[in-house]
Design a protein around this motif. Structure first.
Motif, PDB file in Angstrom:
ATOM      1  N   PRO A   1       2.806   1.490  -4.678  1.00 25.71           N
ATOM      2  CA  PRO A   1       2.174   2.637  -5.358  1.00 25.71           C
ATOM      3  C   PRO A   1       3.142   3.792  -5.607  1.00 25.71           C
ATOM      4  N   LYS A   2       4.059   4.030  -4.651  1.00 23.58           N
ATOM      5  CA  LYS A   2       4.977   5.155  -4.825  1.00 23.58           C
ATOM      6  C   LYS A   2       6.051   4.828  -5.861  1.00 23.58           C
TER       7      LYS A   2
ATOM      8  N   ARG B   1       5.454   3.316  -8.654  1.00 22.03           N
ATOM      9  CA  ARG B   1       4.832   3.074  -9.947  1.00 22.03           C
ATOM     10  C   ARG B   1       5.513   3.818 -11.094  1.00 22.03           C
TER      11      ARG B   1
ATOM     12  N   TRP C   1       0.801  -1.231   0.000  1.00 20.78           N
ATOM     13  CA  TRP C   1       0.000   0.000   0.000  1.00 20.78           C
ATOM     14  C   TRP C   1       0.829   1.274   0.000  1.00 20.78           C
ATOM     15  N   ILE C   2       2.092   1.183   0.343  1.00 21.79           N
ATOM     16  CA  ILE C   2       2.900   2.402   0.332  1.00 21.79           C
ATOM     17  C   ILE C   2       3.975   2.327  -0.735  1.00 21.79           C
TER      18      ILE C   2
END
Lengths: 304, 366
Positions: free
Chosen positions: A209-210, A212, A205-206
């Protein structure tokens, strides 16, 4: 409305650039286009062939077509395998890298080393390293009772070029991901600890996504590079056994310079070019979409 | 959880602190009770956030023990302490929906889905997030993002304490009031210990039951907003709380008389001998001073008048010392004299308030 001086002679300043692009890119490309619609039996005699070569090239039932599609699928398969290994491995390596101190410096230097080795040297290293008689790697694998010979076995040959590419380029992905990971503010990790998130949840979740945007760039670079790979398989396997490791670029060179089939080769390179343009366009679209997303939340990001 | 005790907690970011200046937080002894809202108030860099991170376990203090209900938790990791914390800038999981964001702390702790869903709905209602529950958290306004952060802090009903680190910094001024009152409502509903870090005195005084004033890693005073206003224990507290801050005048004090710039001022109480060799000051809030006509006033020279709309303040000089005084309607500032409410005068020696003899030892009420 516009009181700035307006002078059409300013266009002349563009001329040098136009001349260089014309000379280095446009004229050669036109030559290739020219060849692709003609046939030649040597002696600098050319005959008009229209779209004949293209028809043959894109029809898998012909010799040229089956050869082209065989090489195309091999190239795509190679890229797919490379990405499937290097991207997860690169992320994993980046996650394990030390965050500071001399260990970080040592890791960075070690990881940058393979990136500095030229392609043909990598090929030569592995050509020797993987040999069954004098190569350490090949010898050990054979001694373990595994039948491994990259000049004879299709699987061995593929295994060799894949592991060679992974050795050469995983650190690029890892370094990119590492930079991406370092850009994540500490507050996110602190919030995750407060929220009681597991290590896996933090990644899911952290971190992911960061990462990407960085990953899109990594995938683009590795796809392009592996899709047009030429030197390493050429040095190690020469495209063999048979043509089991003949990638698109190797086949193109064989056709153009080995057989001197200029028309067929020209048609093939035009199609090759179009494929790469299409892939570039897809990546460009994805990137700009991500950028637009970033822009949309620009002010919201503030001090994050 | 009933009580949090800080037993000599101190922290230095450098590994081998030498002098006092190396400590971001100087030794601190405090007890905080459940159900109350505390504000940590002080200028930037005074150690508020350090203290907060020690409470939540993001930071291990270099000295001292932290007790939750008498149990030493100094070495417990954050996850085990069961504390909620909201940061200054919104932290959201931007690939999740708002609903998933709010449910995240519950899901990680294995709360039953039905109970979690109920709780999320409640909190969303409280913070006004209900209309956007199923939107992706990415691309929301900073206000909404910070509301999500707050929501994740509030969603667990069993936390030992809720820590808020200047949570309203990024919020629009007109939304601040609304959000602060929602927070207060949430605090009352939860009946938890709440610690609120801020450098904004209005925020601290309106929000908290007890305010802890800090400066340079030191706690200067803890008390109710009224106590801080009426009886600042330290010159800094007098300056920092109140707008404008307290007046301080260098003075010589003997018994129940003080002499400032040659003028004698009666005090509310008779003081014993004061420590020698340290500066002595007289402190009084502008609210307890007034300019007026009549006998017995101190002669002052007027510098200027600030008209704040609801009241007028005169900046005057008593001898060489500047001070701010209330200017009631109908008084001509040019000829008026200064009147001080002697019961509201405090004596400070070396920056600390000297309690008049006989005053009940003021406890950090709690």
């Amino acid at each position: 409305m516009n009181d700035r001086p307006f002078d059409n002679r300013a266009w002349l300043l563009v001329l040098p650039v136009l001349a260089i692009v014309l000379f280095s890119a446009l004229l050669p490309l036109m030559t290739v286009v020219n060849y692709s619609v003609q046939d030649s039996f040597g002696n600098n005699q050319f005959f008009w062939n229209g779209i004949g070569w293209y028809r043959e090239l894109l029809d898998p039932s012909t010799d040229l077509g089956s050869r082209f599609f065989g090489a195309l699928w091999r190239s795509l398969l190679f890229s797919a395998i490379i990405l499937a290994i290097e991207v997860p491995l690169g992320i994993a390596v980046a996650l394990c890298m030390p965050r500071d101190g001399w260990r970080l410096a040592a890791t960075l230097v070690l990881m940058a080393l393979p990136l500095l080795v030229p392609w043909n040297v990598v090929g030569t290293i592995w050509q020797v390293f993987a040999r069954g008689d004098i190569g350490l790697f090949g010898h050990v694998v054979n001694a373990l009772g595994i039948d491994y010979n990259y000049t004879a076995g299709i699987l061995s040959a593929w295994f060799t070029i894949v592991i060679m590419d992974v050795w050469h380029w995983t650190s690029l992905v890892a370094l990119l991901c590492y930079a991406g990971l370092r850009a994540i503010p500490d507050a996110f990790y602190q919030a995750a600890r407060i929220d009681g998130a597991s290590r896996l949840a933090v990644f899911r979740w952290i971190e992911l996504p960061k990462l990407r945007r960085v990953l899109v760039i990594a995938v683009l670079l590795r796809f392009m590079d592996s899709f047009m790979i030429y030197t390493e398989p050429f040095v190690v396997t020469g495209g063999g056994p048979g043509n089991a490791t003949t990638m698109l670029s190797i086949d193109l060179v064989k056709l153009a310079l080995g057989q001197f089939d200029l028309g067929k080769a020209a048609a093939m390179s035009i199609v090759f070019n179009l494929i790469i343009l299409a892939v570039c366009w897809v990546f460009y679209t994805v990137m700009t979409a991500l950028d637009a997303e970033k822009q949309a939340e620009g002010p919201a990001k503030g001090a994050e | 959880m009933a009580r949090i005790t800080l037993d000599g907690i101190a922290h230095a970011y450098r590994p081998n602190p030498r002098s006092d200046a190396d400590y971001a937080l100087k030794p601190l002894h405090l007890t905080w009770e459940r159900g109350l809202a505390y504000a940590l108030l002080g200028p930037s860099g005074c150690g508020k956030t350090t203290l907060l991170n020690i409470l939540s376990g993001l930071l291990r203090p270099s000295h001292g023990r932290l007790l939750f209900d008498g149990v030493d938790v100094t070495d417990w990791p954050t996850e085990r302490r069961n504390i909620a914390q909201v940061f200054q800038f919104p932290v959201i999981y931007d690939t999740m929906t708002v609903r998933e964001n709010l449910a995240f702390p519950l899901r990680n702790r294995g709360v039953a889905p039905a109970a979690a869903a109920r709780r999320v709905t409640e909190i969303a209602e409280l913070l006004g997030l209900s209309p956007m529950l199923d939107r992706r958290a990415r691309g929301l306004t900073p206000d909404a993002k910070q509301k999500i952060s707050l929501g994740r802090g509030l969603v667990r009903s069993d936390v030992a304490a809720l820590l808020l680190d200047e949570p309203l910094t990024v919020i629009d001024p007109n939304l601040k009031w609304e959000l602060r009152s929602r927070l207060k409502a949430a605090h009352r509903a939860l009946d938890r210990l709440m610690v609120y870090v801020t450098h904004d005195q209005t925020e601290a005084l309106t929000f908290a039951d007890r305010v802890v004033v800090m400066q340079d890693g030191r706690m200067l005073q803890i008390g109710t907003p009224a106590e801080l206003f009426e009886r600042p224990e330290h010159v800094f507290v007098g300056h920092f709380i109140g707008s404008p801050g307290m007046n301080f005048l260098p003075a010589a004090v003997t018994g129940d008389r003080a002499v400032v710039a040659g003028f004698e001022i009666p005090l509310g109480a008779a003081y014993g001998p004061l420590p020698a060799g340290v500066p002595v000051q007289l402190g009084i809030r502008p609210d307890f001073t007034a300019l007026g006509a009549g006998p017995g006033g101190l002669p002052v020279t007027l510098e200027r008048v600030d008209d704040l709309g609801r009241l007028r303040l005169a900046r005057v000089r008593l001898g060489p010392h500047p001070l701010v005084a209330r200017l009631p309607d109908g008084v001509d500032p040019a000829t008026a004299a200064l009147y001080l409410d002697s019961r509201r005068l405090h004596v400070y020696a070396d920056g600390k308030r000297v309690p008049p003899p006989g005053e009940l030892r003021q406890e950090a009420a709690a």
